[in-house]
Scaffold this active site. Structure first.
Site, mmCIF file in Angstrom:
data_model
loop_
_atom_site.group_PDB
_atom_site.id
_atom_site.type_symbol
_atom_site.label_atom_id
_atom_site.label_comp_id
_atom_site.label_asym_id
_atom_site.label_seq_id
_atom_site.Cartn_x
_atom_site.Cartn_y
_atom_site.Cartn_z
ATOM 1 N N ARG A 77 7.801 -7.791 9.646
ATOM 2 C CA ARG A 77 7.200 -9.096 9.371
ATOM 3 C C ARG A 77 8.209 -10.204 9.663
ATOM 4 N NH1 ARG A 77 7.068 -9.977 4.613
ATOM 5 N NH2 ARG A 77 7.790 -7.993 3.785
ATOM 6 N N TYR A 205 2.702 -6.039 15.049
ATOM 7 C CA TYR A 205 3.301 -5.152 14.054
ATOM 8 C C TYR A 205 2.869 -5.423 12.618
ATOM 9 C CZ TYR A 205 6.645 -1.769 12.406
ATOM 10 O OH TYR A 205 7.206 -0.641 11.862
ATOM 11 N N LYS A 214 -1.436 -7.969 4.229
ATOM 12 C CA LYS A 214 -0.729 -9.045 3.538
ATOM 13 C C LYS A 214 -1.466 -10.378 3.671
ATOM 14 C CE LYS A 214 2.001 -6.019 2.382
ATOM 15 N NZ LYS A 214 3.265 -5.666 1.822
ATOM 16 N N HIS A 234 1.340 -7.454 -5.169
ATOM 17 C CA HIS A 234 2.058 -6.502 -4.312
ATOM 18 C C HIS A 234 2.503 -5.326 -5.185
ATOM 19 C CE1 HIS A 234 5.606 -5.980 -1.234
ATOM 20 N NE2 HIS A 234 4.588 -5.211 -0.928
ATOM 21 N N SER A 256 9.268 -5.282 -0.767
ATOM 22 C CA SER A 256 9.116 -4.389 0.382
ATOM 23 C C SER A 256 10.288 -3.410 0.475
ATOM 24 C CB SER A 256 9.048 -5.216 1.656
ATOM 25 O OG SER A 256 7.969 -6.119 1.575
ATOM 26 N N ALA A 257 9.923 -2.154 0.738
ATOM 27 C CA ALA A 257 10.920 -1.081 0.912
ATOM 28 C C ALA A 257 11.797 -0.882 -0.325
ATOM 29 C CB ALA A 257 11.759 -1.310 2.161
ATOM 30 N N CYS A 258 11.219 -1.058 -1.507
ATOM 31 C CA CYS A 258 11.952 -0.832 -2.754
ATOM 32 C C CYS A 258 11.341 0.273 -3.604
ATOM 33 C CB CYS A 258 12.062 -2.125 -3.548
ATOM 34 S SG CYS A 258 13.164 -3.319 -2.783
ATOM 35 N N LYS A 260 7.681 1.501 -3.809
ATOM 36 C CA LYS A 260 6.302 1.593 -4.304
ATOM 37 C C LYS A 260 5.611 2.884 -3.837
ATOM 38 C CE LYS A 260 4.983 -2.317 -2.635
ATOM 39 N NZ LYS A 260 6.309 -2.670 -2.122
ATOM 40 N N THR A 261 5.675 3.144 -2.515
ATOM 41 C CA THR A 261 4.972 4.324 -2.000
ATOM 42 C C THR A 261 5.519 5.584 -2.669
ATOM 43 O OG1 THR A 261 4.584 3.219 0.099
ATOM 44 C CG2 THR A 261 4.383 5.614 0.085
ATOM 45 N N ASP A 283 0.578 -0.202 -2.398
ATOM 46 C CA ASP A 283 1.120 -1.474 -1.892
ATOM 47 C C ASP A 283 0.435 -2.711 -2.481
ATOM 48 O OD1 ASP A 283 3.115 -2.586 -0.040
ATOM 49 O OD2 ASP A 283 1.404 -3.404 1.055
ATOM 50 N N SER A 374 10.628 1.737 10.604
ATOM 51 C CA SER A 374 9.576 2.561 11.223
ATOM 52 C C SER A 374 8.591 2.984 10.132
ATOM 53 C CB SER A 374 10.169 3.773 11.932
ATOM 54 O OG SER A 374 11.027 4.503 11.072
ATOM 55 N N ARG A 375 7.333 3.164 10.530
ATOM 56 C CA ARG A 375 6.267 3.340 9.532
ATOM 57 C C ARG A 375 5.317 4.453 9.903
ATOM 58 N NH1 ARG A 375 5.990 -0.374 4.863
ATOM 59 N NH2 ARG A 375 7.810 -1.679 5.239
ATOM 60 N N ASP A 501 12.493 12.124 -10.540
ATOM 61 C CA ASP A 501 13.080 11.908 -11.853
ATOM 62 C C ASP A 501 12.742 10.551 -12.450
ATOM 63 O OD1 ASP A 501 14.308 14.462 -12.268
ATOM 64 O OD2 ASP A 501 15.604 13.945 -10.577
HETATM 65 P P1 GTP Z 1 6.735 -1.417 1.482
HETATM 66 O O1 GTP Z 1 5.782 -0.523 2.157
HETATM 67 O O2 GTP Z 1 7.648 -2.134 2.435
HETATM 68 O O3 GTP Z 1 6.090 -2.385 0.559
HETATM 69 O O4 GTP Z 1 7.807 -0.481 0.687
HETATM 70 P P2 GTP Z 1 7.717 0.385 -0.673
HETATM 71 O O5 GTP Z 1 7.989 -0.498 -1.839
HETATM 72 O O6 GTP Z 1 6.475 1.172 -0.698
HETATM 73 O O7 GTP Z 1 9.005 1.341 -0.553
HETATM 74 P P3 GTP Z 1 9.098 2.932 -0.278
HETATM 75 O O8 GTP Z 1 8.552 3.768 -1.390
HETATM 76 O O9 GTP Z 1 8.574 3.190 1.072
HETATM 77 O O10 GTP Z 1 10.681 3.140 -0.284
HETATM 78 C C1 GTP Z 1 11.534 2.460 0.600
HETATM 79 C C2 GTP Z 1 12.863 3.147 0.684
HETATM 80 O O11 GTP Z 1 13.433 3.291 -0.611
HETATM 81 C C3 GTP Z 1 12.793 4.545 1.288
HETATM 82 O O12 GTP Z 1 13.867 4.728 2.182
HETATM 83 C C4 GTP Z 1 12.927 5.443 0.099
HETATM 84 O O13 GTP Z 1 13.519 6.678 0.448
HETATM 85 C C5 GTP Z 1 13.796 4.646 -0.868
HETATM 86 N N1 GTP Z 1 13.469 4.972 -2.282
HETATM 87 C C6 GTP Z 1 12.238 4.998 -2.846
HETATM 88 N N2 GTP Z 1 12.293 5.374 -4.144
HETATM 89 C C7 GTP Z 1 13.612 5.582 -4.421
HETATM 90 C C8 GTP Z 1 14.323 5.988 -5.604
HETATM 91 O O14 GTP Z 1 13.758 6.246 -6.675
HETATM 92 N N3 GTP Z 1 15.686 6.080 -5.494
HETATM 93 C C9 GTP Z 1 16.341 5.797 -4.322
HETATM 94 N N4 GTP Z 1 17.676 5.913 -4.312
HETATM 95 N N5 GTP Z 1 15.697 5.437 -3.185
HETATM 96 C C10 GTP Z 1 14.358 5.321 -3.235
HETATM 97 C C1 SPV Z 2 5.810 -4.831 3.254
HETATM 98 O O1 SPV Z 2 6.670 -5.348 3.985
HETATM 99 O O2 SPV Z 2 5.735 -5.090 2.027
HETATM 100 C C2 SPV Z 2 4.867 -3.847 3.811
HETATM 101 C C3 SPV Z 2 4.849 -3.655 5.269
HETATM 102 O O3 SPV Z 2 4.091 -3.266 3.076
HETATM 103 S S1 SPV Z 2 3.907 -4.864 6.078
HETATM 104 O O4 SPV Z 2 2.533 -4.406 6.160
HETATM 105 O O5 SPV Z 2 4.476 -5.026 7.431
HETATM 106 O O6 SPV Z 2 3.959 -6.101 5.361
HETATM 107 MN MN MN Z 3 4.516 -3.797 0.894
#
Ligand code: GTP
Ligand code: SPV
Ligand code: MN
Length: 605
Positions: A77, A205, A214, A234, A256-258, A260-261, A283, A374-375, A501
């Site tokens: 984004r 993308y 979003k 979110h 993002s990338a913290c 959630k999934t 998400d 990458s997704r 855990d």
């Molecule tokens: P968006 O799709 O961008 O909104 O991201 P998200 O919040 O769904 O994050 P996601 O679960 O994809 O995790 C992002 C990154 O964080 C990945 O590289 C995971 O491996 C890492 N991660 C997720 N959960 C944990 C955790 O409990 N501990 C650690 N150390 N890393 C984690």
């Molecule tokens: C985020 O960045 O929080 C995502 C990926 O879930 S995107 O759909 O590109 O916003």
């Molecule tokens: Mn997201």
């Protein structure tokens, strides 16, 4: 118009009129109205294979899986090119880039003019939310990208469910998208909340291009939610069945990338028998006050657009197994046997592969094989832990809300807000280290209230007030917690095991919701005692646990200064209640770091 023009969606006068207007501007060679059928998917896939937009992965091992490589400068984004175009600047707020709606149209019209010449224009009617839910919303995305169409088919409910929901109504979000020339110089993602419209050009993308996600389900929906008295967030939604077979639902906002999934697809550790986790969403959550005074949540999406790197059998078997079928991978590496690879995969780095741009890669390469953002794009139906309530038109009742972020220092593993107002303050003051999900530097601490900074479609001061108002209307509001899986020790090692855990932390949270769970009051909220989190079978030492739970008031002094900036940024749109929480925290910290013999004297002066 093409062979499909006379049937289906174009029978709808509102859609027809809009399609005609867009076609007059973009001048496509062909118009194809998508019906969501499997035949259509097969046809689009075959075309993508012919043009190179998709590369077939090993179909014996990974049936229905394909690889897409996006343009090298179009991989995440682009928040600096994302605008909220309201009539008044103040309504978009300091949290958004703003342009007057007329200027935005004037800026983009030349870019859209003729943009689809030589291309097919796809008309994609889609539904966000389960069919039959009064909370679901219809959008129509017009796009010239087949990859976007194939992705929208996974992430949303395309075709008949949308048209049936819409009926004769004209209430649908107009989502216009073109790849344009893919140049970041001519890329804009413009939102017009007052017109229920999105115009996006120059990117193919993720959140820039799959406009149901979003753009519609967060930025426009948050605007609408404020008008209608609900919340568009979110957030992941997780169902947890405890060993007594009681169901609990937790929603969690993480930037993002913290995580959630991963949390949404949590696999309980074997040392905590009897727990079962089910996935409702990973998400986006739409949350509504119910007649019972509780907050009810549903996931408007129908698939997962998840971060690939770090996904492995070890970290998350549910996610890993899910992406072995019917998945579009974007920007991962390709091995010689036609299977994908990425950093953090269970398999060791391949001796030779093609990187995310299709260039030769070996373990000696200095660059990553897969792009860090990458997704995978995978239908919800492939998720083994998918909740039986996934399609429930009423959603699920939420017991606890988590705010989580990536913080190496200061923030404890978990703590509990004193009440909804304090919890809103914890959400409003969330900060996180940046990730690859948006362009820009990675690892920089930035403010991200409620993980919504990039996604709130209106003035965030008003948004905080709306949170307070929604909470005030609930007789059984969810309890609110702050979590942090990412605290590190002096040498940079994660102190917490994370992933499976994390259930140990959620167990304490549910105990707290039920009136139990051992805790100590600190300046920031209630923190578990050293023995309160179940560590059965876990090798986290007492010393590490103490470090994870530590609240050092001296470290919080700089947080107060940062919060002051936030308060000032929103001026008189910042709710009084949150200012009061901020002042209260400052007082508590001050009292905690001031030697007791000084407290009396200060008052004397
Ligand atoms: P968006 O799709 O961008 O909104 O991201 P998200 O919040 O769904 O994050 P996601 O679960 O994809 O995790 C992002 C990154 O964080 C990945 O590289 C995971 O491996 C890492 N991660 C997720 N959960 C944990 C955790 O409990 N501990 C650690 N150390 N890393 C984690
Ligand atoms: C985020 O960045 O929080 C995502 C990926 O879930 S995107 O759909 O590109 O916003
Ligand atoms: Mn997201």
């Amino acid at each position: 118009m093409n062979r499909m023009a006379e049937k289906g969606v174009l029978a709808h006068p509102g859609i027809r009129k809009w399609v005609d207007e867009v076609a007059a501007m973009t001048r496509p060679d062909r118009i194809l109205v998508c019906d969501g059928s499997e035949a259509e998917r097969d046809e689009l896939t075959a075309e993508c294979l012919a043009t190179g937009e998709l590369i077939a992965l090993n179909q014996q091992r990974m049936p229905g899986c394909y690889l897409h490589r996006s343009a090298p400068h179009d991989v995440a984004r682009t928040e600096h090119l994302t605008y909220v175009c309201t009539a008044r600047h103040d309504d978009a707020g300091p949290n958004n880039n703003w342009m007057p709606p007329a200027d935005a149209r004037a800026r983009l019209t030349p870019l859209f003019t003729g943009a689809m010449q030589g291309r097919t224009m796809y008309v994609v009617p889609f539904l966000m939310g389960p069919p039959g839910s009064r909370f679901s919303k219809v959008g129509v995305e017009i796009t010239d990208s087949r990859y976007v169409v194939l992705s929208m088919r996974i992430m949303t409910r395309v075709g008949p469910p949308a048209l049936e929901h819409l009926g004769a109504s004209d209430d649908f979000t107009r989502c216009l998208h073109s790849l344009g020339d893919l140049s970041p110089e001519r890329r804009f993602i413009m939102h017009f909340p007052e017109q229920n419209t999105v115009w996006s050009i120059g990117s193919g993308y993720g959140g820039n291009a799959l406009l149901g996600k979003k753009c519609m389900a967060l930025r426009l929906a948050s605007w609408l939610a404020r008008k209608e008295g609900w919340l568009a967030e979110h957030m992941l939604i997780l169902g947890l069945e405890d060993p007594q077979k009681q169901m609990h639902y937790i929603a969690g906002a993480f930037p993002s990338a913290c995580g959630k999934t991963n949390l949404a697809m949590l696999v309980p550790p074997k040392e905590l028998p009897g727990w079962k986790a089910t996935t409702v969403g990973d998400d986006i959550a739409w949350l509504r006050p119910g007649a019972d005074g509780r907050l009810w949540a549903l996931n408007p999406e129908s698939g997962f657009f998840g971060v690939v790197p770090g996904t492995s059998h070890k970290t998350n078997p549910t996610a890993f197994d899910m992406i072995q079928r019917n998945t579009i991978y974007t920007n991962v590496a390709l091995r010689a046997d036609g299977t994908p690879w990425w950093e953090g995969h269970d398999d060791p780095p391949p001796a030779a592969a093609l990187d995310w741009q299709g260039r030769a890669w070996t373990p000696a390469s200095t660059e990553k094989a897969a792009h860090p953002n990458s997704r995978f794009t995978t239908p919800a139906a492939e998720c083994a832990s998918l909740s039986p309530e996934f399609e429930n038109p009423n959603g699920v009742p939420i017991d606890a809300i988590l705010f989580g972020a990536r913080r190496q220092r200061r923030i404890p593993l978990v703590y509990q807000a004193r009440n909804w107002q304090h919890g809103t303050f914890l959400g409003a003051t969330l900060s996180s280290e940046t990730t690859a999900a948006a362009t820009g530097k990675v690892g920089v601490l930035r403010r991200d209230p409620m993980a919504m900074w990039p996604f709130c479609g209106y003035n965030m001061g008003d948004y905080f007030q709306h949170w307070l108002d929604v909470g005030a209307g609930l007789t059984r509001p969810p309890k609110i917690f702050r979590v942090n899986w990412f605290r590190t020790n002096a040498s940079g090692r994660y102190l917490w095991a994370g992933f499976s855990d994390n259930l140990r932390v959620l167990k304490w949270i549910l105990e707290r919701c039920a009136g139990g769970g051992k805790a100590v009051e600190t300046v920031v909220g209630a923190v578990p005692t050293l023995d309160a989190i179940d560590r059965t079978g876990l090798t986290v030492s007492d010393a590490d646990m103490a470090e994870l739970l530590k609240v050092d008031p001296a470290e919080w002094v700089e947080a107060i200064a940062g919060q002051e900036e936030l308060m000032q940024m929103f001026g008189n749109r910042m709710p009084r209640e949150l200012r009061a929480e901020h002042e209260d925290l400052a007082r508590r910290i001050n009292a905690a770091i001031t030697p007791p013999d000084l407290i009396g004297r200060e008052g004397d002066e």
